[in-house]
Design a protein around this motif. Structure first.
Motif, mmCIF file in Angstrom:
data_model
loop_
_atom_site.group_PDB
_atom_site.id
_atom_site.type_symbol
_atom_site.label_atom_id
_atom_site.label_comp_id
_atom_site.label_asym_id
_atom_site.label_seq_id
_atom_site.Cartn_x
_atom_site.Cartn_y
_atom_site.Cartn_z
ATOM 1 N N ILE A 8 55.550 49.811 66.861
ATOM 2 C CA ILE A 8 56.626 50.081 65.887
ATOM 3 C C ILE A 8 57.085 51.518 66.114
ATOM 4 O O ILE A 8 56.251 52.431 66.188
ATOM 5 N N ALA B 20 48.884 46.509 65.457
ATOM 6 C CA ALA B 20 50.183 47.094 65.812
ATOM 7 C C ALA B 20 50.031 48.613 65.936
ATOM 8 O O ALA B 20 49.293 49.225 65.167
ATOM 9 N N VAL C 228 52.182 44.635 69.665
ATOM 10 C CA VAL C 228 53.315 45.150 68.883
ATOM 11 C C VAL C 228 53.267 46.674 68.786
ATOM 12 O O VAL C 228 52.218 47.255 68.475
ATOM 13 N N VAL D 36 59.218 47.087 67.823
ATOM 14 C CA VAL D 36 59.941 46.981 66.548
ATOM 15 C C VAL D 36 60.577 48.336 66.271
ATOM 16 O O VAL D 36 59.875 49.357 66.220
ATOM 17 N N ALA E 129 56.011 43.337 62.046
ATOM 18 C CA ALA E 129 54.932 43.809 62.929
ATOM 19 C C ALA E 129 53.608 43.172 62.525
ATOM 20 O O ALA E 129 52.816 42.745 63.381
#
Ligand SMILES: Cc1cc2nc3c(=O)[nH]c(=O)nc-3n(C[C@H](O)[C@H](O)[C@H](O)COP(=O)(O)OP(=O)(O)OC[C@H]3O[C@@H](n4cnc5c(N)ncnc54)[C@H](O)[C@@H]3O)c2cc1C
Length: 382
Positions: A28, A115, A26, A5, A16
């Motif tokens: 970020i 995440a 995930v 992301v 996320a």
């Protein structure tokens, strides 16, 4: 899937969180060194609250927010409340809070869901076919899917559109005033060619956003320091109560409002747009963040469906497109309605006052498509 992301704003963090909860790996990537949100308020409307509630964030939000009771269109010249429309009658709450608190809450929930948040990573581009993200700081990252949540001035959006933004002829200021006792209402102070929205924030603060029509250009992006006296001069004819608030502004930011065409396609083989990167909206309906939150839920659900990645991403964009376009058009219409002058202003204010007196439910019904929309029921998690 391995999902990267780009951008840890409200949309990126919501996505996320939804994607991590759905079992994806995930990461970020955020360009800022730390998640440091600039001082400003945000309105989380019932449609955004529906998603955050379903993600079990309702109690944390309540601890950080004020529940809104009403919206009050107000004559900006004499301070008269034209009408008062309830915001506390729906299924989901309408809240005012500080952006920093919303971002912190989402970041905590996303990382708790697994995440990985990498700050100090400035995305410079992505290979939309193989899903590789590149950074100003070096070392590319490979992903099965890149979610472009890098905001209003997205670099990744250029994979899907080169359409230029156009200046709307409106500039905006925002400020937070300390030590104010205000009722839990959003007030819209309407003046010819201008308006101001005020609402309280926890901790005795008041959020203020002012907008004025003006022909000459002002830069986009909302972190340009301005002189508070320029703001006060633009509203020199304001009602005493508003003038008093403006007199207390010590720090103000100004920026230009631009219209960005929503691209026809929102995805390539391995890249998909989300939030402001896909559909920036003018701030006259308080929807940019709420729509971005809905996007995060929708994307996670779309990926659960049957079919190949292309058809899943197409389904996400097809579901979101009509709704965000309607919200963008409604925000634009609000700007016109708030800024009326002369006879049109008198007629519109009289009409609004009459609705407020005899049929306030008409206002609620008119907003039902927006506020009562619960994407989590429409598209439940499997
Ligand atoms: C004054 C004002 C008031 C508003 N009030 C409301 C409101 O009340 N309610 C509402 O719903 N919406 C409101 N909005 C709109 C809302 O703030 C945005 O629509 C929302 O934040 C969009 O979320 P996003 O995640 O797409 O973008 P953002 O929240 O802007 O996040 C983008 C993130 O990407 C990061 N980033 C950008 N470029 C890169 C890069 N190259 N590499 C890595 N990271 C990058 C940024 O640092 C940022 O953290 C308001 C907007 C303004 C200006």
């Amino acid at each position: 899937m391995r999902i990267a992301v780009a951008g840890a704003g409200i949309g990126g963090l919501s996505a996320a969180l939804c994607l991590a909860r759905a079992g994806h790996h995930v990461s970020i990537f955020e360009r800022a060194r730390a998640l440091r949100e600039i001082g400003a308020g945000i309105q989380v409307t019932p449609n955004g609250a529906a998603v955050l509630g379903r993600l079990d964030l309702g109690a944390a939000l309540d601890a950080a927010a004020i529940r809104a009771r009403a919206v009050v269109p107000t004559d900006g010249h004499d301070g008269r409340a034209i009408a008062r429309f309830a915001l506390d009658q729906g299924r989901f709450p309408y809240r005012f809070l500080h952006r920093a608190d919303l971002v912190a809450l989402l970041a905590r929930a996303a990382t708790e869901a697994g995440a990985a948040l990498r700050t100090d990573h400035t995305v410079t581009g992505a290979d939309p076919v193989v899903g590789r993200l590149s950074f100003a700081e070096g070392a590319d990252v490979a992903a099965d899917l890149v979610v472009a949540a890098d905001g209003l001035r997205s670099v990744l959006r250029h994979a899907l559109t080169e359409a230029a933004a156009s200046f709307t002829g409106q500039v905006a200021w925002r400020a937070v005033i300390e030590d104010v006792a205000a009722s839990p209402e959003a007030r819209i102070w309407m003046l010819p060619g201008r308006h101001v929205v005020t609402y309280p924030l926890p901790g005795g603060r008041l959020n203020l956003v002012a907008v004025r029509e003006q022909g000459d250009w002002a830069p986009e992006g909302w972190d340009h320091e301005d002189d508070p006296d320029i703001l006060r001069a633009a509203f020199a004819d304001a009602a005493p109560e508003l003038a008093e608030m403006l007199a207390r502004v010590t720090r103000v930011r100004r920026w230009g409002l631009f219209r960005h065409p929503v691209p026809k396609r929102w995805h390539t083989d391995r890249l998909v747009l989300l939030g402001d990167a896909a559909h920036p909206t003018l701030p006259f309906l308080a929807q940019g963040a709420n729509l971005a939150i809905e996007d995060g839920w929708a994307l996670a659900r779309a990926l659960e469906g049957d079919g190949d990645l292309d058809s899943k991403l197409r389904r996400y964009a097809e579901l979101r497109g009509p709704r965000v376009r309607r919200a963008i058009a409604a925000a634009q219409a609000n700007a016109r309605n708030y800024h009326l002058s002369g006879v049109a202003r008198r007629v519109a204010h009289a009409g609004l006052g009459a609705i407020g007196r005899v049929a306030p439910a008409r206002f609620t019904a008119r907003m039902a498509w927006l506020y009562d929309h619960d994407i989590t029921s429409e598209w439940p998690a499997t």
